[in-house]
Design a protein around this motif. Structure first.
Motif, PDB file in Angstrom:
ATOM      1  N   GLY A  94      50.886  38.097  26.437  1.00  0.00           N
ATOM      2  CA  GLY A  94      51.099  39.240  26.913  1.00  0.00           C
ATOM      3  C   GLY A  94      49.130  40.626  27.106  1.00  0.00           C
ATOM      4  O   GLY A  94      49.633  41.229  26.468  1.00  0.00           O
ATOM      5  N   ILE A  95      48.098  39.002  27.203  1.00  0.00           N
ATOM      6  CA  ILE A  95      47.064  40.075  27.338  1.00  0.00           C
ATOM      7  C   ILE A  95      46.398  39.992  28.860  1.00  0.00           C
ATOM      8  O   ILE A  95      46.901  38.971  29.511  1.00  0.00           O
ATOM      9  CB  ILE A  95      46.030  39.126  26.362  1.00  0.00           C
ATOM     10  N   ASP A  96      45.812  40.667  29.523  1.00  0.00           N
ATOM     11  CA  ASP A  96      45.190  40.450  30.708  1.00  0.00           C
ATOM     12  C   ASP A  96      43.727  39.824  29.781  1.00  0.00           C
ATOM     13  O   ASP A  96      42.707  39.517  29.594  1.00  0.00           O
ATOM     14  CB  ASP A  96      44.918  41.605  31.404  1.00  0.00           C
ATOM     15  N   GLY A 113      32.076  29.214  42.476  1.00  0.00           N
ATOM     16  CA  GLY A 113      33.008  27.926  43.291  1.00  0.00           C
ATOM     17  C   GLY A 113      34.198  27.683  43.535  1.00  0.00           C
ATOM     18  O   GLY A 113      35.580  28.269  42.455  1.00  0.00           O
ATOM     19  N   GLU A 114      35.166  27.291  44.337  1.00  0.00           N
ATOM     20  CA  GLU A 114      36.792  26.903  44.783  1.00  0.00           C
ATOM     21  C   GLU A 114      36.769  26.400  43.862  1.00  0.00           C
ATOM     22  O   GLU A 114      38.223  27.456  42.944  1.00  0.00           O
ATOM     23  CB  GLU A 114      36.710  26.033  45.925  1.00  0.00           C
ATOM     24  N   ALA A 115      36.554  25.413  42.875  1.00  0.00           N
ATOM     25  CA  ALA A 115      37.135  24.998  41.825  1.00  0.00           C
ATOM     26  C   ALA A 115      37.387  25.813  40.800  1.00  0.00           C
ATOM     27  O   ALA A 115      38.711  25.726  39.935  1.00  0.00           O
ATOM     28  CB  ALA A 115      37.209  23.390  41.617  1.00  0.00           C
ATOM     29  N   ALA A 116      36.122  25.709  40.374  1.00  0.00           N
ATOM     30  CA  ALA A 116      36.085  27.500  38.962  1.00  0.00           C
ATOM     31  C   ALA A 116      37.013  28.515  38.970  1.00  0.00           C
ATOM     32  O   ALA A 116      37.822  28.791  38.443  1.00  0.00           O
ATOM     33  CB  ALA A 116      34.860  27.619  38.772  1.00  0.00           C
ATOM     34  N   TRP A 117      37.220  28.744  40.691  1.00  0.00           N
ATOM     35  CA  TRP A 117      38.043  30.066  40.602  1.00  0.00           C
ATOM     36  C   TRP A 117      39.454  29.981  40.600  1.00  0.00           C
ATOM     37  O   TRP A 117      40.353  30.896  40.142  1.00  0.00           O
ATOM     38  CB  TRP A 117      37.408  30.360  42.166  1.00  0.00           C
ATOM     39  N   ALA A 118      39.784  28.481  40.752  1.00  0.00           N
ATOM     40  CA  ALA A 118      41.297  28.430  41.214  1.00  0.00           C
ATOM     41  C   ALA A 118      41.495  27.955  39.868  1.00  0.00           C
ATOM     42  O   ALA A 118      43.243  27.473  39.694  1.00  0.00           O
ATOM     43  CB  ALA A 118      41.473  26.717  41.487  1.00  0.00           C
ATOM     44  N   ARG A 119      40.820  27.924  38.717  1.00  0.00           N
ATOM     45  CA  ARG A 119      41.663  27.312  37.183  1.00  0.00           C
ATOM     46  C   ARG A 119      41.741  29.396  37.056  1.00  0.00           C
ATOM     47  O   ARG A 119      42.563  29.120  35.736  1.00  0.00           O
ATOM     48  CB  ARG A 119      39.954  26.967  36.344  1.00  0.00           C
ATOM     49  N   LEU A 120      40.849  29.638  37.813  1.00  0.00           N
ATOM     50  CA  LEU A 120      41.142  31.737  36.672  1.00  0.00           C
ATOM     51  C   LEU A 120      42.965  32.372  36.784  1.00  0.00           C
ATOM     52  O   LEU A 120      43.129  32.549  36.033  1.00  0.00           O
ATOM     53  CB  LEU A 120      40.348  32.622  37.418  1.00  0.00           C
ATOM     54  N   ALA A 121      43.389  31.605  37.960  1.00  0.00           N
ATOM     55  CA  ALA A 121      44.492  32.606  38.002  1.00  0.00           C
ATOM     56  C   ALA A 121      45.543  31.960  37.284  1.00  0.00           C
ATOM     57  O   ALA A 121      46.599  32.637  36.351  1.00  0.00           O
ATOM     58  CB  ALA A 121      45.060  32.169  39.468  1.00  0.00           C
ATOM     59  N   PRO A 122      45.500  30.436  37.299  1.00  0.00           N
ATOM     60  CA  PRO A 122      46.704  30.072  35.870  1.00  0.00           C
ATOM     61  C   PRO A 122      46.161  30.574  34.659  1.00  0.00           C
ATOM     62  O   PRO A 122      47.487  30.930  34.235  1.00  0.00           O
ATOM     63  CB  PRO A 122      46.921  28.799  36.312  1.00  0.00           C
ATOM     64  N   ALA A 123      45.328  29.861  34.384  1.00  0.00           N
ATOM     65  CA  ALA A 123      45.159  30.620  33.071  1.00  0.00           C
ATOM     66  C   ALA A 123      45.088  32.264  32.776  1.00  0.00           C
ATOM     67  O   ALA A 123      45.537  33.006  31.307  1.00  0.00           O
ATOM     68  CB  ALA A 123      43.289  30.599  32.781  1.00  0.00           C
ATOM     69  N   ALA A 124      45.371  33.164  33.337  1.00  0.00           N
ATOM     70  CA  ALA A 124      45.015  34.289  33.530  1.00  0.00           C
ATOM     71  C   ALA A 124      46.489  35.060  33.841  1.00  0.00           C
ATOM     72  O   ALA A 124      47.287  35.704  32.100  1.00  0.00           O
ATOM     73  CB  ALA A 124      44.593  35.038  34.445  1.00  0.00           C
ATOM     74  N   GLU A 125      47.679  33.940  33.819  1.00  0.00           N
ATOM     75  CA  GLU A 125      48.624  33.811  34.208  1.00  0.00           C
ATOM     76  C   GLU A 125      49.479  33.662  32.539  1.00  0.00           C
ATOM     77  O   GLU A 125      50.646  33.984  32.475  1.00  0.00           O
ATOM     78  CB  GLU A 125      49.308  33.166  35.024  1.00  0.00           C
ATOM     79  N   ASP A 143      51.223  51.031  25.602  1.00  0.00           N
ATOM     80  CA  ASP A 143      51.233  50.682  24.611  1.00  0.00           C
ATOM     81  C   ASP A 143      51.775  49.242  24.898  1.00  0.00           C
ATOM     82  O   ASP A 143      51.037  47.519  24.452  1.00  0.00           O
ATOM     83  CB  ASP A 143      52.125  50.358  23.508  1.00  0.00           C
ATOM     84  N   THR A 144      52.748  48.342  25.745  1.00  0.00           N
ATOM     85  CA  THR A 144      53.132  47.364  26.360  1.00  0.00           C
ATOM     86  C   THR A 144      52.746  47.297  27.952  1.00  0.00           C
ATOM     87  O   THR A 144      52.809  48.065  28.520  1.00  0.00           O
ATOM     88  CB  THR A 144      54.287  46.930  25.786  1.00  0.00           C
ATOM     89  N   LEU A 145      52.591  46.291  28.484  1.00  0.00           N
ATOM     90  CA  LEU A 145      52.257  46.237  29.626  1.00  0.00           C
ATOM     91  C   LEU A 145      53.235  45.682  30.536  1.00  0.00           C
ATOM     92  O   LEU A 145      54.656  45.206  30.218  1.00  0.00           O
ATOM     93  CB  LEU A 145      51.618  44.618  29.407  1.00  0.00           C
ATOM     94  N   LYS A 146      53.259  46.901  31.104  1.00  0.00           N
ATOM     95  CA  LYS A 146      54.671  46.881  32.228  1.00  0.00           C
ATOM     96  C   LYS A 146      54.949  45.998  33.191  1.00  0.00           C
ATOM     97  O   LYS A 146      55.577  46.709  34.263  1.00  0.00           O
ATOM     98  CB  LYS A 146      54.997  48.302  32.456  1.00  0.00           C
ATOM     99  N   ARG A 147      54.230  45.401  34.059  1.00  0.00           N
ATOM    100  CA  ARG A 147      53.627  43.962  35.054  1.00  0.00           C
ATOM    101  C   ARG A 147      54.912  43.219  34.477  1.00  0.00           C
ATOM    102  O   ARG A 147      54.806  42.400  33.723  1.00  0.00           O
ATOM    103  CB  ARG A 147      52.602  43.774  35.251  1.00  0.00           C
ATOM    104  N   ASP A 148      55.278  42.303  35.623  1.00  0.00           N
ATOM    105  CA  ASP A 148      55.540  40.673  35.007  1.00  0.00           C
ATOM    106  C   ASP A 148      54.689  39.722  35.739  1.00  0.00           C
ATOM    107  O   ASP A 148      55.136  38.838  36.205  1.00  0.00           O
ATOM    108  CB  ASP A 148      57.155  40.900  36.033  1.00  0.00           C
ATOM    109  N   LYS A 149      53.783  40.528  36.132  1.00  0.00           N
ATOM    110  CA  LYS A 149      52.777  38.835  36.239  1.00  0.00           C
ATOM    111  C   LYS A 149      51.027  39.895  36.208  1.00  0.00           C
ATOM    112  O   LYS A 149      50.742  41.038  35.807  1.00  0.00           O
ATOM    113  CB  LYS A 149      52.163  38.824  38.016  1.00  0.00           C
ATOM    114  N   ALA A 150      50.259  38.713  36.177  1.00  0.00           N
ATOM    115  CA  ALA A 150      48.731  39.120  35.297  1.00  0.00           C
ATOM    116  C   ALA A 150      48.229  39.554  36.652  1.00  0.00           C
ATOM    117  O   ALA A 150      48.407  39.541  37.486  1.00  0.00           O
ATOM    118  CB  ALA A 150      48.170  37.647  34.992  1.00  0.00           C
ATOM    119  N   LEU A 151      47.235  40.077  36.306  1.00  0.00           N
ATOM    120  CA  LEU A 151      46.640  40.961  37.190  1.00  0.00           C
ATOM    121  C   LEU A 151      45.185  40.031  38.248  1.00  0.00           C
ATOM    122  O   LEU A 151      44.870  38.865  37.373  1.00  0.00           O
ATOM    123  CB  LEU A 151      45.501  41.983  36.440  1.00  0.00           C
ATOM    124  N   GLU A 152      45.309  40.654  38.992  1.00  0.00           N
ATOM    125  CA  GLU A 152      44.652  40.015  40.191  1.00  0.00           C
ATOM    126  C   GLU A 152      42.743  39.635  39.623  1.00  0.00           C
ATOM    127  O   GLU A 152      42.620  40.779  39.914  1.00  0.00           O
ATOM    128  CB  GLU A 152      44.924  39.865  41.698  1.00  0.00           C
TER     129      GLU A 152
END
Length: 180
Positions: free
Chosen positions: A70-72, A51-63, A33-42
């Motif tokens: 509490g969402i992926d 491109g590099e710039a767009a992709w670089a925005r993804l990880a911080p936004a997901a985190e 029911d709840t996420l049992k991880r301590d970091k966002a999915l990769e």
């Protein structure tokens, strides 16, 4: 708890784009029911669509979405579908291809214990599948709006624009977007 999957198959300049909707009950205890991880999915860009710039925005936004709401938010691209012959998949009728990618993303969401948004892009055959779980508590109609934004950009081969729109829309939907 319930989860919703969205899919619709659209063929056009980008190829096939899949978006369907399915809501099914998820009994407490059958999935976490709840996420049992301590970091966002990769996320993974194996097909090198972004491109590099767009992709670089993804990880911080997901985190941020993971830590604050509490969402992926996961984006995965692949040069070919993860299983099956790309030529046979490309030759499938739209309903068969929709079923193929739905089954794949259902299994992938379960494997990841995904609670949120999963965007899967196959380069050959060109296919986009968007999975949005109801557990993410996104606004009604969010899945189709996200799909439309991605389709509009991807059809023009503007993959970075589509990724940026998807990131912004998801952050905005969860109240984390930039104040304008």
């Amino acid at each position: 708890m319930r989860r919703t999957l969205f899919a619709l198959l659209v063929s056009g300049a980008f190829g096939s784009i899949v978006l369907a909707q399915k809501t099914e009950p998820v009994a407490p205890g059958t999935q976490k029911d709840t996420l049992k991880r301590d970091k966002a999915l990769e996320s993974k860009d194996e097909a090198k669509r972004f491109g590099e710039a767009a992709w670089a925005r993804l990880a911080p936004a997901a985190e941020r979405l993971f830590k604050e709401k509490g969402i992926d938010f996961v984006v995965e691209t692949a040069p070919y579908p993860p299983k099956g012959d790309p030529n046979k998949i490309a030759a499938m009728r739209p309903a068969e291809r929709e079923k193929f990618f739905k089954e794949f993303t259902d299994a992938r969401a379960k494997e990841l214990n995904l609670k949120g948004v999963h965007v899967f892009v196959s380069k050959k055959p060109e296919t986009l599948y968007v999975h949005v779980s109801e557990a993410a508590d996104l606004p009604k109609g969010f899945g189709p709006k996200l799909k439309a934004a991605l389709i509009a950009s991807f059809r023009e081969q503007k993959f970075d624009e589509g990724l940026n729109k998807a990131i912004d829309m998801t952050l905005d939907a969860k109240g984390l977007g930039e104040k304008k």
